[in-house]
Design an enzyme around this catalytic site. Structure first.
Site, PDB file in Angstrom:
ATOM      1  N   CYS A 128       0.833  -1.200   0.000  1.00 18.24           N
ATOM      2  CA  CYS A 128       0.000   0.000   0.000  1.00 18.24           C
ATOM      3  C   CYS A 128       0.871   1.255   0.000  1.00 18.24           C
ATOM      4  O   CYS A 128       1.447   1.596  -1.025  1.00 18.24           O
ATOM      5  CB  CYS A 128      -0.989  -0.058   1.158  1.00 18.24           C
ATOM      6  SG  CYS A 128      -2.479   0.862   0.803  1.00 18.24           S
ATOM      7  N   HIS A 165      -3.689  -5.061   0.289  1.00 18.77           N
ATOM      8  CA  HIS A 165      -3.124  -5.632   1.520  1.00 18.77           C
ATOM      9  C   HIS A 165      -3.235  -7.158   1.455  1.00 18.77           C
ATOM     10  O   HIS A 165      -4.227  -7.724   1.916  1.00 18.77           O
ATOM     11  CB  HIS A 165      -3.887  -5.116   2.738  1.00 18.77           C
ATOM     12  CG  HIS A 165      -3.602  -3.686   3.049  1.00 18.77           C
ATOM     13  ND1 HIS A 165      -2.583  -3.293   3.871  1.00 18.77           N
ATOM     14  CD2 HIS A 165      -4.198  -2.563   2.616  1.00 18.77           C
ATOM     15  CE1 HIS A 165      -2.561  -1.985   3.946  1.00 18.77           C
ATOM     16  NE2 HIS A 165      -3.533  -1.506   3.189  1.00 18.77           N
ATOM     17  N   GLU A 188      -1.929  -9.283   3.214  1.00 21.47           N
ATOM     18  CA  GLU A 188      -1.911  -9.906   4.556  1.00 21.47           C
ATOM     19  C   GLU A 188      -3.315 -10.231   5.061  1.00 21.47           C
ATOM     20  O   GLU A 188      -3.482 -11.123   5.894  1.00 21.47           O
ATOM     21  CB  GLU A 188      -1.176  -9.008   5.563  1.00 21.47           C
ATOM     22  CG  GLU A 188      -1.852  -7.683   5.936  1.00 21.47           C
ATOM     23  CD  GLU A 188      -1.468  -6.529   5.013  1.00 21.47           C
ATOM     24  OE1 GLU A 188      -1.116  -6.801   3.845  1.00 21.47           O
ATOM     25  OE2 GLU A 188      -1.548  -5.364   5.456  1.00 21.47           O
TER      26      GLU A 188
END
Ligand code: GLN
Length: 540
Positions: free
Chosen positions: A381, A515, A517
């Site tokens: 990001c 993102h 994750e």
């Protein structure tokens, strides 16, 4: 009313006892026993969502695929359950009151006086039942501790649901602390007894105690707790500090949590199959190899701010039996002390997401260091936006390239604000420099396409993929041609929106606007983070 069995996890004595991990572990055990299981987090604070809270105070804001900004516990639930939860899986007092007040203004309660009981409590019950629809089990974690004023309407809703459903269709697991008093050399049960009394005063009788303790809970103490709290001794479960959160389901099973669950709910499925899960946990606990990852960020005082990312890194570690040693690099320290001292010796560099302009220069220095030293780099990001800016400044030669987030009036808006975009539900969204800050970001899952023969394509092994977003600004395609001429490529896009960048001549230099994750789980690590870790190990 539906047939979903609901387990309410409440907390006593003090906060931070690991209710979220307890709830997720119980859910994992039921899921691995073949039950279709979901979870719900109740946050009794007044914010509608945690989107505008400081990560330093509240930890990470987790984003669901349907674009909700939620408590970080939702992230744990997804990582444990390997599932996608939705907006409806996190409720807050702010949401409930907003709904009731909106209805009142619409005249939906004409003639009535609106009160906490029944109106607020009914709205809470509706939200709980709605999230449970279609599942065998739902585990509900109630934030805060019993006795908190904010939690009262929720506990009343819990009491009413337990009353409405058959007793064997619901359960209360109370998570408490059994402290060890050094001076007395004893574990103490009194705080738990008081906390259970408080619950009972509200009308809820716990069916199981999960006791956080530093030492093994001897049988004697279990008996004492069982007797004083009116619980079967089998249902007093110890929860010692675990070496990794993913070991908690197995530790609960070792302490016999399955039997009281099976008895209470009259379960007739097989016991949970945790073989693969145990293997991954073993890899986490006894890794064969190690790498050093420089984690560059600015919210380092509270590591919870990067919860999902740290977990995602550990998922890849578990898959390959690698210990990923995190070297915490505060971007402001890089600005003060210089990049070399801090980053030399690291096998790879990661610049995480973030907001505002504090510490930006330090991050840019770290990116330049990774680029010029051929060290594997992953920018997430803000970490991608800054990689774009760094390349424009130092390779293309546009010295003033920056983001409008840092300089509203810049003449070189390499990262800018798109004022109109289509959101996850296909609706047009507006965001301008004067838009309110709550809920005006690009949030949730968006599909993108990867270019063939790129590192991102090699990681995902597919052209079409979707990942979750949480940002206000986008990298500006007006600079694309100049960048590509100078050796940086756009390797994934979503129409006009740029989703990933790379430097093909570099060992492994990738920036992603999303993102990754948020979708990584212990059993299925994020492909792009996993590739980053693998490449960093191979490059050692
Ligand atoms: N601050 C940047 C933006 O809003 C990046 C956000 C992030 O890293 N999550 O676009």
């Amino acid at each position: 009313m539906n047939n979903c069995k609901i387990i309410f996890v409440t907390g006593g004595v003090l906060s931070s006892l690991g209710k979220g991990i307890t709830a997720a572990s119980v859910a994992t055990i039921l899921k691995h026993s073949g039950y279709n299981t979901t979870m719900l987090k109740i946050d009794p604070y007044l914010n509608v969502d945690p989107g505008t809270m400081s990560p330093l105070e509240h930890g990470e804001v987790f984003v669901t695929h349907d674009g909700a900004e939620t408590d970080l516990d939702i992230g744990h639930y997804e990582r444990f359950l390997n599932t996608h939860l939705n907006k409806i899986n996190n409720i807050t007092t702010g949401q409930i009151y907003s709904k009731v007040i909106k209805k009142e203004r619409q005249g939906k309660y004409l003639g009535q006086t609106i009160q906490v009981i029944p109106h607020i409590v009914d709205e809470i019950k509706t939200a709980i039942y709605k999230a449970s629809k279609g599942f065998d089990f739902m585990i509900v974690e109630l934030g805060g501790t019993v006795g908190d004023i904010e939690g009262m309407p929720f506990l009343e809703a819990v009491r009413e649901i337990i009353f409405e459903k058959d007793r064997h269709q619901t359960m209360n697991i109370h998570v408490t602390l059994v402290p060890y008093l050094k001076a007395a050399g004893e574990l103490k049960t009194k705080p738990t007894q008081h906390s259970v009394q408080e619950l009972r005063r509200i009308g809820i009788r716990p069916d199981m105690l999960v006791c956080r303790c530093e030492k093994n809970l001897p049988e004697e103490l279990k008996k004492k707790l069982a007797f004083s709290c009116d619980i079967h001794i089998d249902a007093v479960i110890q929860a010692k500090d675990a070496k990794t959160i993913y070991a908690v389901p197995m530790e609960f099973l070792d302490d016999g949590i399955y039997e009281p669950l099976a008895k209470h709910f009259k379960l007739n499925n097989q016991k949970p199959d945790m073989k693969r899960w145990s293997l991954l946990v073993d890899n986490l606990l006894k890794p064969q190899k190690s790498i050093k990852l420089a984690f560059v960020g600015k919210y380092l005082k509270l590591k919870e701010a990067y919860k999902s990312l740290l977990e995602a890194i550990s998922h890849s570690g578990a898959k390959h039996s690698i210990k990923v040693q995190i070297v915490w690099c505060d971007s402001e320290d890089i600005e003060k002390q210089g990049v070399k001292d801090i980053l030399s010796g690291c096998d790879c560099i990661l610049v995480a997401g973030g907001f505002g302009n504090r510490g930006i220069q330090g991050k840019i220095e770290a990116i330049k260091y990774a680029r010029t030293h051929d060290i594997p780099y992953l920018g997430i990001c803000l970490g991608m936006q800054l990689a774009y800016i760094e390349y424009l400044q130092n390779v293309v030669g546009i010295k003033d390239a920056t983001s409008v987030e840092f300089d509203k009036n810049t003449k070189e808006p390499a990262v800018y604000l798109i004022e109109q975009f289509i959101n996850t539900t296909g609706q047009k969204q507006l965001r301008t420099s004067i838009s309110p800050l709550g809920g005006t970001m690009r949030l949730g899952s968006y599909e993108f396409e990867t270019e063939k023969n790129t590192k991102i394509n090699d990681a995902y092994k597919t052209i079409k993929k979707s990942e979750r977003h949480r940002h206000r600004y986008e990298v500006n395609p007006a600079y694309k041609d100049r960048l590509e001429k100078a050796g940086m490529i756009i390797s994934a896009h979503n129409g006009k929106l740029i989703e990933a960048i790379e430097i093909p001549s570099h060992k492994w230099f990738v920036g992603v606007q999303f993102h990754p994750e948020f979708t990584s789980t212990l059993e299925y690590p994020s492909p792009i983070i996993d590739k980053f870790i693998q490449v960093s190990l191979n490059g050692k």
